[in-house]
Write an enzyme that holds these catalytic residues in place. Structure first.
Site, PDB file in Angstrom:
ATOM      1  N   HIS A 266     -18.082  28.591  23.677  1.00 24.34           N
ATOM      2  CA  HIS A 266     -18.314  27.179  23.872  1.00 24.34           C
ATOM      3  C   HIS A 266     -18.801  26.460  22.567  1.00 24.34           C
ATOM      4  O   HIS A 266     -18.568  27.004  21.375  1.00 24.34           O
ATOM      5  CB  HIS A 266     -19.056  27.087  24.591  1.00 24.34           C
ATOM      6  CG  HIS A 266     -19.630  25.466  25.148  1.00 24.34           C
ATOM      7  ND1 HIS A 266     -18.397  24.789  24.742  1.00 24.34           N
ATOM      8  CD2 HIS A 266     -20.348  25.246  26.346  1.00 24.34           C
ATOM      9  CE1 HIS A 266     -18.704  23.548  24.854  1.00 24.34           C
ATOM     10  NE2 HIS A 266     -20.399  23.759  26.135  1.00 24.34           N
ATOM     11  N   HIS A 307      -7.727  25.998  23.020  1.00 24.49           N
ATOM     12  CA  HIS A 307      -9.195  25.222  23.371  1.00 24.49           C
ATOM     13  C   HIS A 307      -8.380  25.101  24.961  1.00 24.49           C
ATOM     14  O   HIS A 307      -7.394  24.855  25.326  1.00 24.49           O
ATOM     15  CB  HIS A 307      -8.857  23.992  23.438  1.00 24.49           C
ATOM     16  CG  HIS A 307     -10.136  22.692  23.526  1.00 24.49           C
ATOM     17  ND1 HIS A 307     -10.018  22.098  24.913  1.00 24.49           N
ATOM     18  CD2 HIS A 307     -11.421  22.858  23.014  1.00 24.49           C
ATOM     19  CE1 HIS A 307     -11.197  21.556  24.625  1.00 24.49           C
ATOM     20  NE2 HIS A 307     -11.911  22.121  23.739  1.00 24.49           N
ATOM     21  N   ASP A 365     -14.466  23.164  16.242  1.00 19.56           N
ATOM     22  CA  ASP A 365     -15.487  23.808  14.776  1.00 19.56           C
ATOM     23  C   ASP A 365     -14.657  25.113  14.225  1.00 19.56           C
ATOM     24  O   ASP A 365     -15.362  25.966  13.781  1.00 19.56           O
ATOM     25  CB  ASP A 365     -15.774  25.275  16.372  1.00 19.56           C
ATOM     26  CG  ASP A 365     -17.227  24.682  17.961  1.00 19.56           C
ATOM     27  OD1 ASP A 365     -16.579  25.273  18.976  1.00 19.56           O
ATOM     28  OD2 ASP A 365     -17.068  24.260  17.258  1.00 19.56           O
TER      29      ASP A 365
HETATM   30  C1  SDX Z   1     -15.285  23.915  22.226  1.00 14.89           C
HETATM   31  O1  SDX Z   1     -14.243  22.468  27.198  1.00 14.89           O
HETATM   32  C2  SDX Z   1     -15.045  21.832  25.885  1.00 14.89           C
HETATM   33  O2  SDX Z   1     -14.381  20.186  25.612  1.00 14.89           O
HETATM   34  C3  SDX Z   1     -15.205  22.660  24.509  1.00 14.89           C
HETATM   35  C4  SDX Z   1     -15.583  21.461  23.335  1.00 14.89           C
HETATM   36  C5  SDX Z   1     -16.703  20.475  24.028  1.00 14.89           C
HETATM   37  O3  SDX Z   1     -16.771  20.162  22.510  1.00 14.89           O
HETATM   38  O4  SDX Z   1     -17.674  20.872  24.247  1.00 14.89           O
HETATM   39  O5  SDX Z   1     -14.174  21.565  22.955  1.00 14.89           O
HETATM   40  C6  SDX Z   1     -16.264  22.643  22.304  1.00 14.89           C
HETATM   41  O6  SDX Z   1     -16.153  24.879  22.704  1.00 14.89           O
HETATM   42  C7  SDX Z   1     -14.524  23.966  21.124  1.00 14.89           C
HETATM   43  C8  SDX Z   1     -13.854  26.128  22.004  1.00 14.89           C
HETATM   44  C9  SDX Z   1     -14.205  26.952  20.631  1.00 14.89           C
HETATM   45  N1  SDX Z   1     -14.080  28.077  21.865  1.00 14.89           N
HETATM   46  C10 SDX Z   1     -13.331  28.709  19.837  1.00 14.89           C
HETATM   47  O7  SDX Z   1     -13.303  28.775  19.510  1.00 14.89           O
HETATM   48  C11 SDX Z   1     -13.458  30.425  20.746  1.00 14.89           C
HETATM   49  C12 SDX Z   1     -12.118  31.096  20.457  1.00 14.89           C
HETATM   50  N2  SDX Z   1     -11.109  29.872  21.476  1.00 14.89           N
HETATM   51  C13 SDX Z   1     -10.677  31.627  22.859  1.00 14.89           C
HETATM   52  O8  SDX Z   1     -12.224  31.154  22.909  1.00 14.89           O
HETATM   53  C14 SDX Z   1     -10.293  30.280  23.502  1.00 14.89           C
HETATM   54  O9  SDX Z   1      -8.872  29.638  23.269  1.00 14.89           O
HETATM   55  C15 SDX Z   1     -11.483  29.386  24.553  1.00 14.89           C
HETATM   56  C16 SDX Z   1     -12.282  29.701  24.954  1.00 14.89           C
HETATM   57  C17 SDX Z   1     -11.318  28.098  23.707  1.00 14.89           C
HETATM   58  C18 SDX Z   1     -10.152  28.297  25.918  1.00 14.89           C
HETATM   59  O10 SDX Z   1     -10.388  29.826  26.552  1.00 14.89           O
HETATM   60  P1  SDX Z   1      -8.987  29.785  27.659  1.00 14.89           P
HETATM   61  O11 SDX Z   1      -8.288  28.061  27.773  1.00 14.89           O
HETATM   62  O12 SDX Z   1      -9.885  30.383  28.875  1.00 14.89           O
HETATM   63  O13 SDX Z   1      -7.603  29.868  27.406  1.00 14.89           O
HETATM   64  P2  SDX Z   1      -7.640  31.445  27.541  1.00 14.89           P
HETATM   65  O14 SDX Z   1      -8.257  32.305  27.118  1.00 14.89           O
HETATM   66  O15 SDX Z   1      -6.924  31.993  28.857  1.00 14.89           O
HETATM   67  O16 SDX Z   1      -6.338  32.279  26.775  1.00 14.89           O
HETATM   68  C19 SDX Z   1      -5.027  31.703  26.547  1.00 14.89           C
HETATM   69  C20 SDX Z   1      -4.381  32.691  26.234  1.00 14.89           C
HETATM   70  C21 SDX Z   1      -4.779  34.164  26.558  1.00 14.89           C
HETATM   71  O17 SDX Z   1      -3.265  34.886  25.977  1.00 14.89           O
HETATM   72  P3  SDX Z   1      -2.289  35.523  26.751  1.00 14.89           P
HETATM   73  O18 SDX Z   1      -3.567  36.504  27.988  1.00 14.89           O
HETATM   74  O19 SDX Z   1      -1.502  34.360  28.040  1.00 14.89           O
HETATM   75  O20 SDX Z   1      -1.418  36.240  26.255  1.00 14.89           O
HETATM   76  O21 SDX Z   1      -4.450  32.559  24.814  1.00 14.89           O
HETATM   77  C22 SDX Z   1      -4.950  33.371  23.871  1.00 14.89           C
HETATM   78  C23 SDX Z   1      -5.284  34.303  25.324  1.00 14.89           C
HETATM   79  O22 SDX Z   1      -6.250  35.420  24.609  1.00 14.89           O
HETATM   80  N3  SDX Z   1      -5.942  32.634  23.095  1.00 14.89           N
HETATM   81  C24 SDX Z   1      -5.895  33.285  22.030  1.00 14.89           C
HETATM   82  C25 SDX Z   1      -7.028  32.268  21.092  1.00 14.89           C
HETATM   83  N4  SDX Z   1      -7.582  31.385  22.075  1.00 14.89           N
HETATM   84  C26 SDX Z   1      -6.817  31.838  23.662  1.00 14.89           C
HETATM   85  N5  SDX Z   1      -5.490  34.307  20.956  1.00 14.89           N
HETATM   86  C27 SDX Z   1      -6.561  34.723  20.322  1.00 14.89           C
HETATM   87  N6  SDX Z   1      -6.753  33.760  18.767  1.00 14.89           N
HETATM   88  C28 SDX Z   1      -7.984  32.932  19.996  1.00 14.89           C
HETATM   89  N7  SDX Z   1      -8.893  31.624  19.419  1.00 14.89           N
END
Ligand code: SDX
Length: 429
Positions: A266, A307, A365
């Site tokens: 997050h 996201h 971010d």
């Molecule tokens: C913020 O919610 C909000 O609005 C938050 C926010 C706000 O203003 O409040 O926007 C702020 O928190 C932005 C997000 C910051 N976090 C990151 O940048 C961390 C990296 N991103 C991830 O960890 C992920 O994308 C999330 C946590 C942001 C979202 O997670 P989800 O929606 O639960 O998605 P998921 O983990 O189920 O991923 C779906 C697929 C998976 O692959 P498969 O299992 O389908 O094969 O996408 C892949 C994940 O492995 N994936 C990534 C990835 N993000 C998702 N693979 C590599 N790198 C990534 N960053």
């Protein structure tokens, strides 16, 4: 609301279950599942991927189109034409202020920037190398120990003054957490300054010489606060709403939001992005890290990418990227290696099937840390700055809930543990 219906047929239940469907002004319809409990059923939605936890009128996100509206106004217009305190007024009251309303609001916030002198002693209890977010969790929660005059959440005037105090004091406490970590004296706010200017004054000023805050940095800082102001029902805002639903005081609720924001998935991602870009080091190592991000056996993720809601560009990332170019140019920083790595990483990822298939784009971010680092802000303070900006969003949602009708949030579960069994005496184990 609407008179639409959903009909659910469930194996083992004779009669189909009719559920009301409500339509908002924008976004998907929602199915009211309240009647399921009486039928002995719960919904199941870990991570709340498909769950609307509340009705709200503050912020709307269209993840598919990459649209973010605050009370109907697009984020890029607010970031480029408004300022943070004006956006705070909009989020809190639903309309942009006129000249008089804005002057009064800014003056009110400005008069609350100082914190109780006793609070300064709280910092002495922390190690100097404590993470600033650890300090913020503590001192923001401690505000409820100082403001007994504004803890009655049923009193609108208490809710208002608590909102003003939190918006006004977060920059002061944030700067104090930084000063404490570098062993410099705390700076008092200078109320002749603007909100972001005052924050930078308290961060980088010292009592031995007058502050000279760059207007370029003040504008960039204000825009970063605006871009972080609110984002619908994200994890930390949902935490604030859940804490508030028990009747907890606003200071405790905001402290809970800060704690939830800290996680690297997050708000902690901005700090993790910088660490990742520094670990990558230069554009020649990008492919190795992209491969790791795609490897299911490797926990590494491309921080700042992906996201839960945006399946297109995060509109805040676009503004942040433009701002990064402007700020670095205005600071005379050319060919910043981290910015070069970030831009190349974005290009490579957006051409890669793994990221395209999963609709993974840069989020808020991804670029913010590059600007903050160029402004001289240490990486450990990045999430603190996110918390400062987001405080108004947390408060707006808390206020929207508390000033309306609400019940304590109490989710249920799918229980897969042991059925009932008798206690086993020691000699039988
Ligand atoms: C913020 O919610 C909000 O609005 C938050 C926010 C706000 O203003 O409040 O926007 C702020 O928190 C932005 C997000 C910051 N976090 C990151 O940048 C961390 C990296 N991103 C991830 O960890 C992920 O994308 C999330 C946590 C942001 C979202 O997670 P989800 O929606 O639960 O998605 P998921 O983990 O189920 O991923 C779906 C697929 C998976 O692959 P498969 O299992 O389908 O094969 O996408 C892949 C994940 O492995 N994936 C990534 C990835 N993000 C998702 N693979 C590599 N790198 C990534 N960053």
């Amino acid at each position: 609301m609407s008179d639409k219906k959903a009909t659910l047929t469930v194996d083992g239940i004779d009669e189909p279950i009719e559920l009301p469907v409500y339509s908002g002004t924008l976004g998907p319809d929602v199915i009211d599942v309240g009647a399921l409990t009486a039928k002995g059923l719960f919904t199941y939605d870990p991570g709340f991927v498909s769950t609307a936890a509340c009705e709200s009128q503050i912020t709307f996100i269209d993840g598919g189109k990459g649209i973010l509206l605050h009370r109907g106004y697009p984020i890029d217009q607010l970031a480029n034409q408004s300022d943070y305190l004006e956006t705070c007024y909009l989020l809190l009251y639903g309309e942009l202020p006129n000249k008089e309303e804005k002057e009064k609001f800014v003056s009110t916030i400005t008069k609350h920037t100082m914190v109780h002198e006793q609070l300064a002693r709280f910092f002495q209890g922390f190690r100097r190398d404590a993470h600033p977010m650890a300090i913020m969790c503590g001192v923001v929660g401690a505000l409820s120990a100082f403001y007994h005059d504004s803890l009655d959440i049923s009193d609108e005037s208490h809710r208002q003054i608590a909102a003003f105090r939190l918006i006004a004091k977060m920059p002061t406490l944030a700067a104090m957490s930084y000063k404490f970590s570098i062993g410099q004296p705390f700076m008092y706010p200078d109320n002749s300054m603007g909100y972001a200017e005052n924050f930078l004054h308290m961060m980088f000023g010292n009592p031995c010489e007058p502050s000279n805050v760059s207007p370029v940095l003040s504008k960039a800082m204000d825009r970063i606060f605006t871009l972080h102001a609110d984002h619908e029902q994200n994890a930390s805002t949902s935490t604030v709403r859940l804490a508030g639903s028990s009747g907890a005081n606003p200071f405790a609720c905001i402290a809970a939001g800060i704690a939830a924001l800290w996680g690297p998935s997050h708000g902690g991602a901005n700090e993790a992005v910088l660490e990742m870009l520094e670990e990558i080091g230069d554009v020649y190592h990008i492919d190795e890290f992209v491969a790791r991000a795609k490897d299911k056996n490797d926990p590494f993720r491309l921080m700042g990418f992906g996201h839960r809601v945006y399946k297109n560009f995060d509109p805040r990332a676009k503004v942040m990227k433009e701002s990064a170019d402007e700020v670095l140019a205005e600071l005379g920083i050319v060919d910043d290696p981290l910015l070069a790595v970030a831009k190349r990483l974005e290009e490579i990822a957006l051409e890669d099937e793994y990221f395209i298939e999963r609709k993974l784009y840069p989020n808020v971010d991804f670029y913010s840390g590059i600007i903050l680092k160029a402004m001289g802000i240490p990486t450990s303070m990045f999430t603190v700055i996110f918390a400062v900006g987001r405080t108004v969003g947390w408060i707006a949602h808390w206020h929207e809930m508390i000033s309306g009708s609400y019940r304590i949030g109490r989710p249920r579960q799918l229980y897969t543990g042991y059925t009932q069994r008798d206690f086993k005496p020691m000699d039988q184990r």
